[in-house]
Design a protein around this motif. Structure first.
Motif, short mmCIF file in Angstrom:
data_model
loop_
_atom_site.label_atom_id
_atom_site.label_comp_id
_atom_site.label_asym_id
_atom_site.label_seq_id
_atom_site.Cartn_x
_atom_site.Cartn_y
_atom_site.Cartn_z
N GLY A 77 108.57 47.26 1.80
CA GLY A 77 108.48 45.95 1.16
C GLY A 77 108.29 44.84 2.17
N SER A 78 108.46 43.61 1.71
CA SER A 78 108.19 42.44 2.54
C SER A 78 109.06 42.40 3.79
CB SER A 78 108.41 41.16 1.73
OG SER A 78 107.35 40.95 0.83
N ALA A 79 110.34 42.67 3.65
CA ALA A 79 111.23 42.63 4.80
C ALA A 79 110.80 43.65 5.85
CB ALA A 79 112.67 42.88 4.37
N ASP A 80 110.42 44.83 5.38
CA ASP A 80 109.96 45.87 6.31
C ASP A 80 108.62 45.45 6.94
OD1 ASP A 80 109.93 48.25 7.70
OD2 ASP A 80 109.05 49.41 6.06
N ASN A 81 107.78 44.80 6.16
CA ASN A 81 106.50 44.32 6.70
C ASN A 81 106.72 43.34 7.84
OD1 ASN A 81 105.26 45.88 4.81
ND2 ASN A 81 104.51 44.18 3.55
N LEU A 82 107.66 42.42 7.66
CA LEU A 82 107.96 41.46 8.72
C LEU A 82 108.49 42.17 9.96
CD1 LEU A 82 109.64 38.55 6.73
CD2 LEU A 82 107.46 38.48 7.94
N SER A 83 109.29 43.19 9.75
CA SER A 83 109.82 43.96 10.89
C SER A 83 108.70 44.65 11.65
CB SER A 83 110.84 44.98 10.38
OG SER A 83 111.30 45.79 11.44
N LYS A 84 107.75 45.22 10.92
CA LYS A 84 106.64 45.91 11.57
C LYS A 84 105.74 44.92 12.31
CE LYS A 84 106.46 49.73 8.22
NZ LYS A 84 107.00 50.75 9.14
#
Length: 444
Positions: A77-84
């Motif tokens: 999701g979005s939070a994981d996208n920001l982390s990546k």
């Protein structure tokens, strides 16, 4: 024609010095020009089957037509996208607006917003027997608030926080479920209500819109939410907009939603911006059920830095060359044109010097003969040729024969003929001088 070719040959040979100079400047141009942007990037897309992934697949297909390879990287999701993005695992990602606010200023400064791709409505589906007026009514229900780290959970958490309902106060009946798992539980009666975030065309939303066991409800007090959560927007969904056959919703409703923002990480090559945005524009050109045609992509939220290339695209469109040439060719041309300007500035005085240098070189072929004539003239004046005058005459006659083989352009022939006259004049002077000295010697 032969004379013209001969003159051209002389011109070329006279200015051969320009060849290494121009070669050096062109070599410097290729050495200092920035390398072309890569034709490959990785993009975090969320879970397969979700709205982000569906959009990314369409974008991938469009970019492939330009020879650009977009690798899709599924995420939570979005939070994981920001982390990546932050770790450099991907160069691009779709991020739900508002999620960037959870980052530190330092981390957010490393990201750049390319643009808003579309709106993401928040949908609240309830079982047919469940009544709902405001969010506080959900406290007594079995509710799915979205899977951990998902955009759905981020939006619902913000709405509950605005109602002073924080996570420690969540009842045990609330579950961190999202996607098809939440939809199945709602349809099976294991849940009373569930939140979902996604485009109206999303397969999961369409499935729920066609399901007779659930119904879609409107959110109230949207103006109050918008005042506290400015990264959300208000959406009006007309009667039957999601499914006309089942008349979903059965009346006009109002809901809220973030926007899906395409975000670039620090590894993203800025020159790819117009290519990516133009491909997104093509993908989104027909609009959607809720977004009119031509509405997106749009400028990113102010909470994110914006690349200058993105600002140029939104203000003026594609760079001029990319309007008429394939991206790869136009990108290379842009780089070489920028460095070619100072190169031309350096070459201009060099080419301007061709005329004077050519004139000097041609006249030098003629005037070098005058040096010897001048030396003889001085020796005559000083009376130093008495013992060697015959040899000097013979030498000048040989020079006269050599001079006949000298080639100069037609425009300089008059100067060559004058040299012939002066050389013959000097020979006649020496002959006359020899006669006088010989006669004087006999008389003496």
């Amino acid at each position: 024609m032969r004379r013209i070719l001969r003159d051209l040959k002389i011109l070329i040979l006279t200015n051969l010095w320009l060849v290494p100079v121009i070669a050096g400047l062109v070599g410097a141009l290729f050495y200092f020009v920035a390398p072309p942007p890569p034709m490959h990037a990785r993009m975090a897309t969320g879970a397969e089957g979700g709205g982000y992934h569906a959009f990314a697949e369409r974008l991938q297909a469009e970019l492939a037509l330009q020879g650009f390879s977009l690798e899709l990287v599924p995420s939570a999701g979005s939070a994981d996208n920001l982390s990546k993005l932050g770790s450099g695992e991907v160069e691009l990602a779709l991020v739900q607006s508002g999620q960037e606010l959870t980052l530190s200023d330092e981390a957010r400064d490393k990201l750049s917003g390319l643009g808003v791709m579309y709106r993401e409505p928040l949908w609240l589906f309830l079982g047919n027997k469940v009544k709902f007026e405001r969010l506080a009514d959900l406290l007594k229900l079995r509710l799915a608030i979205g899977s951990p780290g998902s955009g759905t959970q981020a939006v619902t958490a913000a709405l509950f926080a605005a109602n002073q309902i924080d996570q420690p106060q969540y009842p045990e009946s609330w579950q961190q479920l999202g996607g098809s798992r939440a939809a199945d539980a709602l349809i099976d009666g294991k849940l009373d209500a569930a939140f979902f975030v996604g485009p109206a065309e999303n397969a999961l939303i369409q499935r729920l819109a066609a399901e007779p066991k659930v119904h879609l409800v409107s959110l109230r007090r949207t103006e109050a939410y918008l005042a506290r959560l400015p990264y959300l927007s208000q959406l009006q969904v007309g009667e039957g907009m999601l499914n006309m056959a089942h008349n979903t919703p059965d009346h006009k409703i109002v809901t809220l939603g973030p926007v899906a923002t395409l975000v670039a990480g620090k590894e993203f090559h800025p020159s790819l911006t117009p290519l990516i945005l133009e491909a997104a524009k093509t993908v989104l050109k027909n609009g959607s059920l809720l977004d009119p045609a031509g509405s997106y992509p749009a400028k990113p939220p102010l909470s994110l830095n914006t690349l200058s290339e993105a600002d140029y695209y939104y203000d003026k469109g594609l760079p001029i060359l990319q309007r008429y040439l394939p991206f790869r060719i136009a990108s290379l041309a842009d780089r070489y044109i920028i460095l070619a300007i100072p190169l031309l500035v350096l070459l201009f005085p060099l080419f301007k010097a061709i005329g004077p240098i050519y004139q000097w070189r041609i006249r030098a072929r003629i005037y070098r003969w005058y040096k010897h004539l001048r030396e003889i003239d001085q020796q005559l004046y000083k009376g130093q040729l008495d013992s060697d005058i015959g040899a000097e005459i013979e030498r000048l006659e040989k020079l006269e024969d050599e001079l006949a083989r000298v080639e100069v352009p037609l425009s300089y022939s008059n100067e060559l003929y004058e040299l012939h006259m002066h050389l013959r004049y000097m020979i006649e002077r020496l002959i006359a001088y020899k006669r006088r000295t010989t006669t004087a010697a006999k008389v003496g």
